[in-house]
Design a protein around this motif. Structure first.
Motif, PDB file in Angstrom:
ATOM      1  N   ILE A   1       0.839  -1.209   0.000  1.00 12.10           N
ATOM      2  CA  ILE A   1       0.000   0.000   0.000  1.00 12.10           C
ATOM      3  C   ILE A   1       0.868   1.250   0.000  1.00 12.10           C
ATOM      4  O   ILE A   1       1.762   1.384   0.828  1.00 12.10           O
TER       5      ILE A   1
ATOM      6  N   HIS B   1      -2.331   6.414   1.545  1.00 11.00           N
ATOM      7  CA  HIS B   1      -2.963   6.191   2.850  1.00 11.00           C
ATOM      8  C   HIS B   1      -4.013   7.257   3.176  1.00 11.00           C
ATOM      9  O   HIS B   1      -4.123   8.270   2.488  1.00 11.00           O
ATOM     10  N   LEU B   2      -4.705   7.011   4.274  1.00 11.77           N
ATOM     11  CA  LEU B   2      -5.637   8.008   4.807  1.00 11.77           C
ATOM     12  C   LEU B   2      -4.836   9.186   5.354  1.00 11.77           C
ATOM     13  O   LEU B   2      -3.744   8.983   5.896  1.00 11.77           O
TER      14      LEU B   2
ATOM     15  N   HIS C   1     -10.051   0.108   4.956  1.00 12.20           N
ATOM     16  CA  HIS C   1      -8.620   0.355   4.705  1.00 12.20           C
ATOM     17  C   HIS C   1      -7.784  -0.044   5.923  1.00 12.20           C
ATOM     18  O   HIS C   1      -6.723  -0.665   5.778  1.00 12.20           O
TER      19      HIS C   1
ATOM     20  N   CYS D   1      -4.235  -2.193   6.377  1.00 11.77           N
ATOM     21  CA  CYS D   1      -3.057  -1.314   6.406  1.00 11.77           C
ATOM     22  C   CYS D   1      -2.483  -1.096   7.812  1.00 11.77           C
ATOM     23  O   CYS D   1      -3.018  -0.309   8.590  1.00 11.77           O
TER      24      CYS D   1
ATOM     25  N   CYS E   1      -1.632   2.696   8.725  1.00 11.88           N
ATOM     26  CA  CYS E   1      -2.727   3.552   9.188  1.00 11.88           C
ATOM     27  C   CYS E   1      -3.264   3.100  10.548  1.00 11.88           C
ATOM     28  O   CYS E   1      -3.753   3.920  11.320  1.00 11.88           O
TER      29      CYS E   1
END
Ligand SMILES: [Zn+2]
Length: 215
Positions: A3, A6-7, A31, A35, A38
């Protein structure tokens, strides 16, 4: 899963504080389940979010509220062993979709190479959650956003001026950003999109297409 998108911190902070809408909450949870980066950021944001709430309210966040928030985060991050989804969708999405598989979704064709599925949310929800399937080589109209929009890639990939987005990547966009994703995988690109209001499309053609695409 590799990944690379990201957020952002504001989204994680809002999630930790419990102020994101229903659709955004489900997407963020999806997500997070994929992940670790995160998840770690969320742990920090959760502490910060609680601190901000306490200073704003002038009093401590109630233990009940805090416990409920933490419990919901734990359910996302470390789902109970007893719940084994039969679906290949992320857990938060599988729960609300009734464990359906990606291959079994009843798509609604909106335009050539563009199909959508509206994920059912609570009555009166101010946010919307859509699964979108774009065919190989398909270009979405360039558009800005009427509000915060989150896109999580589930299958295939696309690129736009922000880079290349593959499964697990999330595009965390605010209202100022305009983009034009182009599917560059050999298979359909399937993503889930959470948004507040209808995207504002830029071109006349797109304005004509928008009612059919419905995003
Ligand atoms: Zn992430």
């Amino acid at each position: 899963m590799n990944i690379s998108h990201h957020l952002d911190d504001a989204t994680l902070l809002a999630f930790a504080a419990g102020t994101v809408g229903e659709a955004h909450g489900i997407l963020v949870a999806s997500h997070l389940a994929m992940c670790p980066t995160c998840r770690n950021a969320l742990r920090k944001a959760e502490g910060l979010g609680g601190g901000i709430l306490e200073s704003q309210a002038g009093q401590a966040v109630s233990d009940v509220c805090r416990a409920a928030t933490l419990a919901s985060l734990d359910a996302v991050i470390a789902p109970k062993e007893t719940y084994k989804p039969k679906s290949d969708l992320p857990l938060a999405l599988a729960r609300i979709m009734g464990d359906v598989n990606l291959a079994d979704i009843h798509w609604h064709k909106r335009a050539p190479g563009v199909s959508v599925f509206d994920v059912p949310l609570s009555k009166g929800s101010k946010t919307k959650l859509k699964l979108v399937k774009l065919g190989k080589g398909r270009t979405m109209p360039e558009h800005g956003h009427g509000g915060e929009e989150l896109t999580l890639i589930l299958k295939g990939s696309y690129h736009d001026k922000m880079g290349r987005f593959s499964p697990g990547d999330v595009a965390d966009l605010d209202a100022e950003i305009e983009h034009q994703p182009i599917v560059d995988s050999d298979e359909d690109c399937i993503c889930v999109i959470a948004f507040e209001t209808r995207a504002i499309y830029k071109t006349i053609l797109a304005k004509l297409v928008q009612p059919f695409v419905g995003i």
